[in-house]
Design an enzyme around this catalytic site. Structure first.
Site, PDB file in Angstrom:
ATOM      1  N   LYS A  50       5.815   2.903   3.957  1.00  0.00           N
ATOM      2  CA  LYS A  50       5.076   1.984   4.750  1.00  0.00           C
ATOM      3  C   LYS A  50       4.522   2.485   5.693  1.00  0.00           C
ATOM      4  CE  LYS A  50       2.806  -1.829   5.243  1.00  0.00           C
ATOM      5  NZ  LYS A  50       2.185  -1.803   7.326  1.00  0.00           N
ATOM      6  N   SER A  53       2.091  -4.878   2.598  1.00  0.00           N
ATOM      7  CA  SER A  53       0.904  -4.163   3.454  1.00  0.00           C
ATOM      8  C   SER A  53       0.128  -4.844   2.209  1.00  0.00           C
ATOM      9  CB  SER A  53       0.776  -2.487   2.749  1.00  0.00           C
ATOM     10  OG  SER A  53      -0.681  -3.258   3.518  1.00  0.00           O
ATOM     11  N   GLU A  68      -3.760   5.521   7.145  1.00  0.00           N
ATOM     12  CA  GLU A  68      -4.771   4.689   7.127  1.00  0.00           C
ATOM     13  C   GLU A  68      -5.593   4.825   8.892  1.00  0.00           C
ATOM     14  OE1 GLU A  68      -3.530   1.082   7.332  1.00  0.00           O
ATOM     15  OE2 GLU A  68      -4.364   0.142   8.784  1.00  0.00           O
ATOM     16  N   HIS A 114       1.881   5.621   4.811  1.00  0.00           N
ATOM     17  CA  HIS A 114       0.803   4.516   4.610  1.00  0.00           C
ATOM     18  C   HIS A 114       0.074   4.621   5.960  1.00  0.00           C
ATOM     19  CE1 HIS A 114      -1.589   0.681   4.018  1.00  0.00           C
ATOM     20  NE2 HIS A 114      -1.604   1.252   3.648  1.00  0.00           N
ATOM     21  N   ASN A 115       0.448   4.037   7.098  1.00  0.00           N
ATOM     22  CA  ASN A 115       0.135   3.000   8.144  1.00  0.00           C
ATOM     23  C   ASN A 115      -0.696   4.531   8.460  1.00  0.00           C
ATOM     24  OD1 ASN A 115       1.093   0.974   7.213  1.00  0.00           O
ATOM     25  ND2 ASN A 115       1.002   0.541   9.638  1.00  0.00           N
TER      26      ASN A 115
END
Ligand code: 2AM
Length: 482
Positions: free
Chosen positions: A185, A131, A192, A188-189
């Site tokens: 991941k 990332s 976000e 995480h997105n």
């Protein structure tokens, strides 16, 4: 016999791949570059890589022969069939104990299958979240590797050298088994998405409710960026708000329809699959979907009425509430994200290191923030922490901020400003802190119309059915679902 000189090979010379190679080169590693379209290897060696220690290969066989043992090969190609195609071509060329790393945006379930399949063939597979975009790849990404743990000692020196650092600590650690790296991941997105939506809602309240000018909003975000909300997304929002071109502020002229590439959606789907109330990310995905209905919204704006009476807001006081509301919602969003990680870890037997994950997100990526340090501390203090909201630091923060969240959500409601993420945060908070929810009625309804049975308080585990109407029998249902 070609000399085995390269520490690692990287396949895929799009911008992320090229930047990661240059980053590895900066840290003293010899990288062998390869790409399906081999002209790109030539062009890369003659341009971006000129004067470096980077070498190239024009066939996979040549690439494999140039690698030190155990071979380390990183793929940065389009997620999906391209990854499988390369794995298939590579395996016959490799030896037992060699390592293939997929650094693309693959779905974690694919990574799970690939890790297990390759383990049987003696190849150690790693799926790593990468990332931070182009800049991160070049100067320090957040790296989230998972898969076959036997690979970690061999890739650790490279990964921890090239990744971002926060307070001197590498934003990269071993995440966990099989698909854990790509799962983290993905979450995480999703987080976000939540962070961005919360900031957009704060902006909308400032613009529509408080009628602030853009420079005032920018100044507010600048102030917030020096306090507990200090983060990359607050910082870029400050800069976006003050950005002007020859026609004035650019932001107001940008079409208000949001795009998405899918990882937020995947997080929301996972949340439903695992039965975890990750409501804030879900609302953030839906908010993007609603924004995409621009033509309908424009039509509806002249047909459907909003609130009939306005409210007076004290600007200074309200901005303070808004900051605390944003902070509280962010805590709730991360608490939900970690709940999802915990549940998936339970299902897949992943040994997730939650503090390590917070540190991996602390620098290099879009959600980097000072706040993640506090999350790391919370999980370091208690690795078995059930929920972030129950940590001392965060429960105190919530107790301090929750009233501001109420003020902001209720004001937005009275103003008719849509705040799906802020209000989802509050609804979750109130649900989570409620010892007795109305699900007793829900169970009664299910038993009434579908004989689904219920448990009595104090007699948990014993399921009973009531014949509520006096007709319809006493048989309970087990197949019909509602
Ligand atoms: P290319 O330059 O040969 O197109 C990002 O698109 C990277 O993924 C590029 O390096 C691209 O290679 C590679 N890529 C995309 N689809 C691919 C496929 N089906 N097989 C192999 N590589 C692919």
């Amino acid at each position: 016999m070609t000399e085995q000189v390269a520490d690692i090979a990287l396949i895929g010379l799009a911008v992320m791949g090229q930047n990661l190679i240059l980053n590895m080169n900066d840290h003293g590693f010899v990288v062998c570059a390869y790409n399906r379209t081999t002209e790109k290897v030539k062009s890369f060696l003659e341009n971006e890589a000129k004067g470096t220690k980077i070498i190239g290969a024009f066939s996979l066989k040549e690439m494999v022969n140039k690698l030190k043992l155990p071979r380390r090969i990183m793929l940065l190609v389009k997620a999906g069939p391209a990854v499988d195609a390369f794995i298939e071509q590579l395996v016959p060329l490799l030896s037992t104990g060699d390592i293939i790393i997929d650094g693309g945006n693959s779905e974690y379930k694919d990574t799970q299958i690939r890790t297990e399949k390759l383990e049987k063939q003696g190849i150690l597979f790693v799926g790593s979240g990468v990332s931070g975009g182009e800049d991160g790849a070049r100067y320090g990404p957040s790296l989230m590797p998972g898969g076959n743990p036997k690979a970690w000692p061999h890739i650790k020196p490279i990964f921890q050298a090239i990744c971002a650092k926060a307070n001197g600590e590498p934003c990269c650690d071993w995440v966990g088994e099989t698909g854990a790296g790509h799962f983290v991941k993905m979450v995480h997105n999703g987080i976000e998405y939540g962070d961005m939506q919360l900031i957009c809602e704060a902006y909308d309240i400032m613009r529509t409710g408080l009628k602030l000018q853009q420079d005032e909003m920018s100044t507010t975000f600048d102030k917030w960026n020096k306090e507990e909300l200090n983060s990359f997304l607050i910082e870029i929002t400050r800069d976006i708000l003050k950005y002007k071109d020859e026609k004035g502020y650019l932001l107001e002229r940008i079409r208000d329809t949001a795009g998405q590439k899918g990882t937020g959606k995947w997080t929301a789907i996972s949340a439903l699959d695992y039965g975890v109330p990750v409501t804030l990310i879900g609302e953030s995905v839906f908010a993007r979907c609603l924004s995409a209905l621009q033509a309908e919204r424009i039509e509806a704006s002249s047909i459907l009425k909003g609130p009939t009476s306005g409210i007076e807001l004290d600007k200074t006081k309200f901005l303070d509430h808004l900051k605390l509301a944003l902070y509280a919602s962010k805590i709730i969003s991360y608490a939900q994200g970690f709940m999802l990680l915990r549940e998936a870890a339970k299902v897949h037997n992943w040994n997730l290191n939650y503090g390590g994950i917070a540190l991996m997100w602390r620098g290099g990526c879009i959600i980097r923030s000072v706040f993640l340090q506090d999350i790391k501390v919370a999980f370091d203090k208690n690795p078995k922490l059930n929920n972030l909201l129950l940590d001392d630091f965060f429960s105190k923060a919530m107790n301090k901020c929750q009233n501001s969240l109420r003020v902001v959500v209720s004001s937005a409601v009275m103003l008719g400003v849509p705040v799906p993420a802020l209000s989802a945060a509050l609804a979750f908070y109130d649900g989570y802190r409620t010892a007795k929810l109305p699900a007793n009625l829900l169970q009664a309804q299910r038993d009434y119309f579908g004989a689904h049975t219920y448990e009595l308080l104090g007699q948990e585990g014993k399921f009973v059915h009531t014949n509520w109407t006096g007709h319809g029998g006493n048989v309970s249902a087990s197949t019909y679902d509602a």
